[in-house]
Structures are given as structure tokens and as C-alpha cells.
Design an enzyme around this catalytic site. Structure first.
Site, PDB file in Angstrom:
ATOM      1  CB  SER A 177     -26.487 -51.756 102.256  1.00 31.24           C
ATOM      2  OG  SER A 177     -25.989 -52.570 103.200  1.00 31.24           O
ATOM      3  CG  HIS A 228     -21.094 -62.346 107.590  1.00 38.06           C
ATOM      4  ND1 HIS A 228     -21.906 -61.185 106.994  1.00 38.06           N
ATOM      5  CD2 HIS A 228     -19.946 -61.673 107.852  1.00 38.06           C
ATOM      6  CE1 HIS A 228     -21.259 -60.113 107.183  1.00 38.06           C
ATOM      7  NE2 HIS A 228     -19.809 -60.300 107.680  1.00 38.06           N
ATOM      8  NE  ARG A 276     -28.813 -51.815 105.361  1.00 34.00           N
ATOM      9  CZ  ARG A 276     -28.208 -50.963 106.137  1.00 34.00           C
ATOM     10  NH1 ARG A 276     -28.804 -49.848 106.466  1.00 34.00           N
ATOM     11  NH2 ARG A 276     -27.078 -51.164 106.938  1.00 34.00           N
ATOM     12  CB  THR A 313     -35.065 -59.575  99.266  1.00 39.84           C
ATOM     13  OG1 THR A 313     -34.833 -59.207  98.033  1.00 39.84           O
ATOM     14  CG2 THR A 313     -34.317 -59.107 100.288  1.00 39.84           C
ATOM     15  CB  CYS A 334     -15.800 -82.146 123.557  1.00 35.52           C
ATOM     16  SG  CYS A 334     -16.161 -80.401 123.301  1.00 35.52           S
ATOM     17  CG  ASN A 368     -27.973 -52.901  96.231  1.00 34.96           C
ATOM     18  OD1 ASN A 368     -28.303 -54.088  96.563  1.00 34.96           O
ATOM     19  ND2 ASN A 368     -28.016 -51.921  97.297  1.00 34.96           N
ATOM     20  CB  ILE A 388     -26.223 -66.950 107.413  1.00 33.65           C
ATOM     21  CG1 ILE A 388     -27.404 -66.267 107.698  1.00 33.65           C
ATOM     22  CG2 ILE A 388     -24.902 -66.067 107.862  1.00 33.65           C
ATOM     23  CD1 ILE A 388     -27.501 -65.700 109.076  1.00 33.65           C
ATOM     24  CG  ASP A 389     -29.710 -67.449 102.534  1.00 32.84           C
ATOM     25  OD1 ASP A 389     -28.864 -67.873 101.799  1.00 32.84           O
ATOM     26  OD2 ASP A 389     -29.976 -66.307 102.039  1.00 32.84           O
TER      27      ASP A 389
HETATM   28  P1  NAD Z   1     -28.345 -55.288 103.722  1.00 37.60           P
HETATM   29  O1  NAD Z   1     -29.491 -55.741 104.133  1.00 37.60           O
HETATM   30  O2  NAD Z   1     -27.426 -54.237 104.301  1.00 37.60           O
HETATM   31  O3  NAD Z   1     -28.271 -54.734 102.119  1.00 37.60           O
HETATM   32  C1  NAD Z   1     -29.255 -55.414 101.208  1.00 37.60           C
HETATM   33  C2  NAD Z   1     -29.131 -54.470 100.157  1.00 37.60           C
HETATM   34  O4  NAD Z   1     -30.107 -55.023  98.955  1.00 37.60           O
HETATM   35  C3  NAD Z   1     -30.256 -53.168 100.178  1.00 37.60           C
HETATM   36  O5  NAD Z   1     -29.284 -52.145  99.924  1.00 37.60           O
HETATM   37  C4  NAD Z   1     -31.440 -53.617  99.226  1.00 37.60           C
HETATM   38  O6  NAD Z   1     -31.951 -51.972  98.580  1.00 37.60           O
HETATM   39  C5  NAD Z   1     -30.912 -54.274  98.132  1.00 37.60           C
HETATM   40  N1  NAD Z   1     -31.931 -55.330  97.709  1.00 37.60           N
HETATM   41  C6  NAD Z   1     -32.842 -55.994  98.520  1.00 37.60           C
HETATM   42  N2  NAD Z   1     -33.602 -56.837  97.723  1.00 37.60           N
HETATM   43  C7  NAD Z   1     -33.158 -56.393  96.438  1.00 37.60           C
HETATM   44  C8  NAD Z   1     -33.495 -57.269  95.307  1.00 37.60           C
HETATM   45  N3  NAD Z   1     -34.412 -58.086  95.211  1.00 37.60           N
HETATM   46  N4  NAD Z   1     -33.084 -56.558  94.001  1.00 37.60           N
HETATM   47  C9  NAD Z   1     -32.017 -55.589  93.968  1.00 37.60           C
HETATM   48  N5  NAD Z   1     -31.551 -55.065  95.407  1.00 37.60           N
HETATM   49  C10 NAD Z   1     -32.077 -55.693  96.505  1.00 37.60           C
HETATM   50  O7  NAD Z   1     -27.470 -56.663 103.148  1.00 37.60           O
HETATM   51  P2  NAD Z   1     -26.023 -56.994 103.528  1.00 37.60           P
HETATM   52  O8  NAD Z   1     -25.220 -55.834 102.822  1.00 37.60           O
HETATM   53  O9  NAD Z   1     -25.709 -58.595 102.992  1.00 37.60           O
HETATM   54  O10 NAD Z   1     -25.836 -56.919 104.948  1.00 37.60           O
HETATM   55  C11 NAD Z   1     -26.618 -57.390 105.795  1.00 37.60           C
HETATM   56  C12 NAD Z   1     -25.898 -58.442 106.813  1.00 37.60           C
HETATM   57  O11 NAD Z   1     -27.002 -59.246 107.496  1.00 37.60           O
HETATM   58  C13 NAD Z   1     -25.076 -59.423 106.296  1.00 37.60           C
HETATM   59  O12 NAD Z   1     -23.897 -59.492 107.241  1.00 37.60           O
HETATM   60  C14 NAD Z   1     -25.569 -60.589 106.186  1.00 37.60           C
HETATM   61  O13 NAD Z   1     -25.032 -61.862 106.951  1.00 37.60           O
HETATM   62  C15 NAD Z   1     -26.660 -60.554 107.360  1.00 37.60           C
HETATM   63  N6  NAD Z   1     -28.179 -61.063 106.731  1.00 37.60           N
HETATM   64  C16 NAD Z   1     -28.248 -62.138 105.956  1.00 37.60           C
HETATM   65  C17 NAD Z   1     -29.408 -62.661 105.432  1.00 37.60           C
HETATM   66  C18 NAD Z   1     -29.319 -64.021 104.465  1.00 37.60           C
HETATM   67  O14 NAD Z   1     -28.597 -64.889 104.924  1.00 37.60           O
HETATM   68  N7  NAD Z   1     -30.255 -64.199 103.598  1.00 37.60           N
HETATM   69  C19 NAD Z   1     -30.451 -61.812 105.572  1.00 37.60           C
HETATM   70  C20 NAD Z   1     -30.580 -60.935 106.292  1.00 37.60           C
HETATM   71  C21 NAD Z   1     -29.364 -60.349 106.995  1.00 37.60           C
HETATM   72 ZN    ZN Z   2     -16.899 -80.015 121.092  1.00 38.16          ZN
END
Ligand code: NAD
Ligand code: ZN
Length: 254
Positions: free
Chosen positions: A200, A125, A42, A34, A161, A224, A109-110
Site C-alpha cells: 500500500s 522488517h 489491512r 495473500t 547468554c 497493486n 516477514i514470512d
Molecule cells: P499492506 O497490507 O499495507 O498493503 C498490501 C497491498 O496489497 C494492499 O494495497 C492490497 O490492495 C494489495 N493486495 C493484496 N493482495 C493482492 C493481490 N493478490 N494482488 C494485488 N494486490 C494485492 O501491506 P504492506 O504495504 O506490505 O504493509 C504491511 C506491513 O505489515 C508490512 O510492514 C509487513 O511487514 C507487515 N505484514 C507482513 C505480512 C507478510 O509477511 N506476509 C503480512 C501482513 C503484514
Molecule cells: Zn544472547
């Protein structure tokens, strides 16, 4: 109940763990990205707040679902393309190079752990940096395929293919890649320190990795901003900005 430690005590404690660890493992979620400008799952700005995801079965069954999926993925691609690693990703990569941690496992996935210099992060993922053929399993860089979709409006076929091409991320309803998941489990089992950062921890199998690590003897710390369902099992919980927390630990390691 775990210790919810104040800033400096937490940082010292985790630095001590890392100094004596033989195999420290870091497990990250969307929260670590983030601060690079990528909304987490979320967040109200996140793409899934406004868009219904295409499920894997729909992708297989319907050409219009495949087009919708590519349309959405191109939006994600644009968002990720502008992002670069932040202090958190860079500190983890530096710890890996200096032997403080053994491996990064991520739900993200970034591609930002790789961009920061982490060696072969385990991406449970998948990755938005590649596309994969569902028929011959070949993988290709995503950029030329995005260009093709943009110019033709049609979902590109596998260059090798002619088969069905999909982004190399795990779609809703799609099983995880068993080889990748087995490797993540093995790394968790072998860990003696396990840091869960920016997740989360509500969705399986994400939540199972910290548990597996703990059951095999690892100490567990959770960093977190919000509470997680595993907080009560963790040895230490730290609620703070991830980059600030990692910078504080890093300062104690110098
Ligand atoms: P989630 O969004 O469920 O949880 C993220 C957690 O990080 C939250 O609880 C939030 O409070 C906390 N958070 C956010 N920014 C923060 C910061 N700067 N400092 C401290 N805490 C912080 O994420 P998840 O558990 O990874 O599950 C989300 C799913 O969606 C995953 O499967 C993921 O693959 C996918 N996803 C990936 C990306 C990415 O690749 N960057 C982005 C969004 C969703
Ligand atoms: Zn192929």
C-alpha cells in the site's frame, strides 16, 4: 499522471524494461503473499484486526508484555507454517536466477521469497523464521523456541547468554536494523528499474524506497490491486492480481 495500462500493454512494457535493465529491483509487500493464504495488513481477517500489537518498549519493560507477544507470534507462526510460495514468488525467484532482476527487497516477514528460491532477499522488517537475542545479538531458528514456549508457557531465554530473546521481526516502535536498511537504500539507489509490488506504500520507510530509486534515475512501476499514494509519481501503474500480472510479464519475456 502515470499510464494506467491495460493488461497486455502493461506486461509488454515491463518485459521491455526488464530486458534492457542493468539492475532491476523488486520491492514487495504483504500483497504478494495473500495468494499464499497470508492475510495482508489491512484485511479484516488479519491478526492485527483482532489483536493489539506489543510495542518494542513494552517488550523490553514488561514480562507480561513479552508473554503476550510470544502468544501472538505463535499464532502468526502457525499461519505462516501452512503457507507456501505462490506463482508470484516463484516467478521473481526465476527472474533473479536468469538475471532479469538483481535483487528482491521485501517488507514481508514470512520467508516466502527465500522458500521460493530468491537469493538473500533484503527483509527490511526482519523475519519470523528466526529469533534474536537483544543482549548478545545471536540468532536462532524459531522452531525450537516455539516448542519451548508451548511446553513451558514461559518466554525462552537466549541459549547462548541467557539474555532477552525476541522474534527477529521489527516490532512496532523498534528501529530498523541499520545495516539491513542501508543495504536496501543502496540497492534502491543503484536500480535502473524499480517494481513496487503488493504494498500500500503508506508506511515509511517503505514508501521512501521507490522515491529514492526514482530520484537516482530508476523507472518506477507499481503493481497493486488498490491505488497507492505514489501512483501519481510512477511511470506505470498496474492494478491487478499480482500473480496474474507477473505471469503476463513472464509470458512476454519468453
Ligand atoms: P499492506 O497490507 O499495507 O498493503 C498490501 C497491498 O496489497 C494492499 O494495497 C492490497 O490492495 C494489495 N493486495 C493484496 N493482495 C493482492 C493481490 N493478490 N494482488 C494485488 N494486490 C494485492 O501491506 P504492506 O504495504 O506490505 O504493509 C504491511 C506491513 O505489515 C508490512 O510492514 C509487513 O511487514 C507487515 N505484514 C507482513 C505480512 C507478510 O509477511 N506476509 C503480512 C501482513 C503484514
Ligand atoms: Zn544472547
Amino acid at each position: 499522471m502515470p499510464d494506467v495500462l491495460p493488461h497486455h500493454e502493461f506486461a509488454r512494457e515491463i518485459a521491455d524494461w526488464l530486458r534492457s535493465a542493468l539492475r532491476a529491483v523488486v520491492f514487495t509487500g504483504a500483497g504478494i503473499s495473500t495468494e499464499s493464504g497470508i492475510p495482508d495488513f489491512r484485511s479484516p481477517q488479519g491478526i492485527w484486526a483482532t489483536t493489539r500489537p506489543v510495542y518494542f518498549q513494552e517488550y523490553l519493560a514488561s514480562a507480561s508484555a513479552r508473554e503476550e507477544s510470544w502468544r501472538q507470534k505463535v499464532l502468526v507462526f502457525n499461519e505462516f507454517g501452512r503457507a507456501s510460495p505462490n506463482a508470484g514468488h516463484l516467478i521473481l525467484a526465476a527472474w533473479e536466477h536468469s538475471g532479469r532482476i538483481a535483487r528482491v527487497v521485501t517488507q514481508n516477514i514470512d520467508g516466502l521469497h527465500t522458500a521460493a528460491g530468491s537469493r538473500a532477499p533484503i527483509e527490511v522488517h526482519g523475519t519470523a523464521k528466526s529469533v534474536k537475542c537483544l543482549d548478545c545479538q545471536a540468532r536462532f531458528p524459531v522452531e525450537p523456541q516455539v516448542e519451548e514456549f508451548r511446553s513451558t508457557g514461559r518466554v525462552p531465554a537466549c541459549p547462548q547468554c541467557g539474555g532477552l530473546l525476541k522474534w527477529a521481526t521489527i516490532s512496532f516502535g523498534e528501529p530498523l536494523d541499520p545495516r539491513v536498511w542501508d543495504e536496501a537504500l543502496e540497492v534502491a539507489r543503484e536500480a535502473d528499474v524499480f517494481l513496487a509490488i503488493g504494498s500500500s506504500l503508506v508506511v515509511e520507510p517503505a514508501a521512501s524506497l521507490p522515491r529514492v530509486a526514482q530520484e537516482h534515475g530508476a523507472r518506477l512501476a507499481i503493481i497493486n490491486r488498490e491505488a497507492t499514494p505514489l501512483d501519481s509519481r510512477a511511470d506505470v501503474v498496474y492494478r491487478a492480481s499480482i500473480s496474474e500480472a507477473l505471469e503476463a510479464i513472464d509470458a512476454c519475456l519468453l
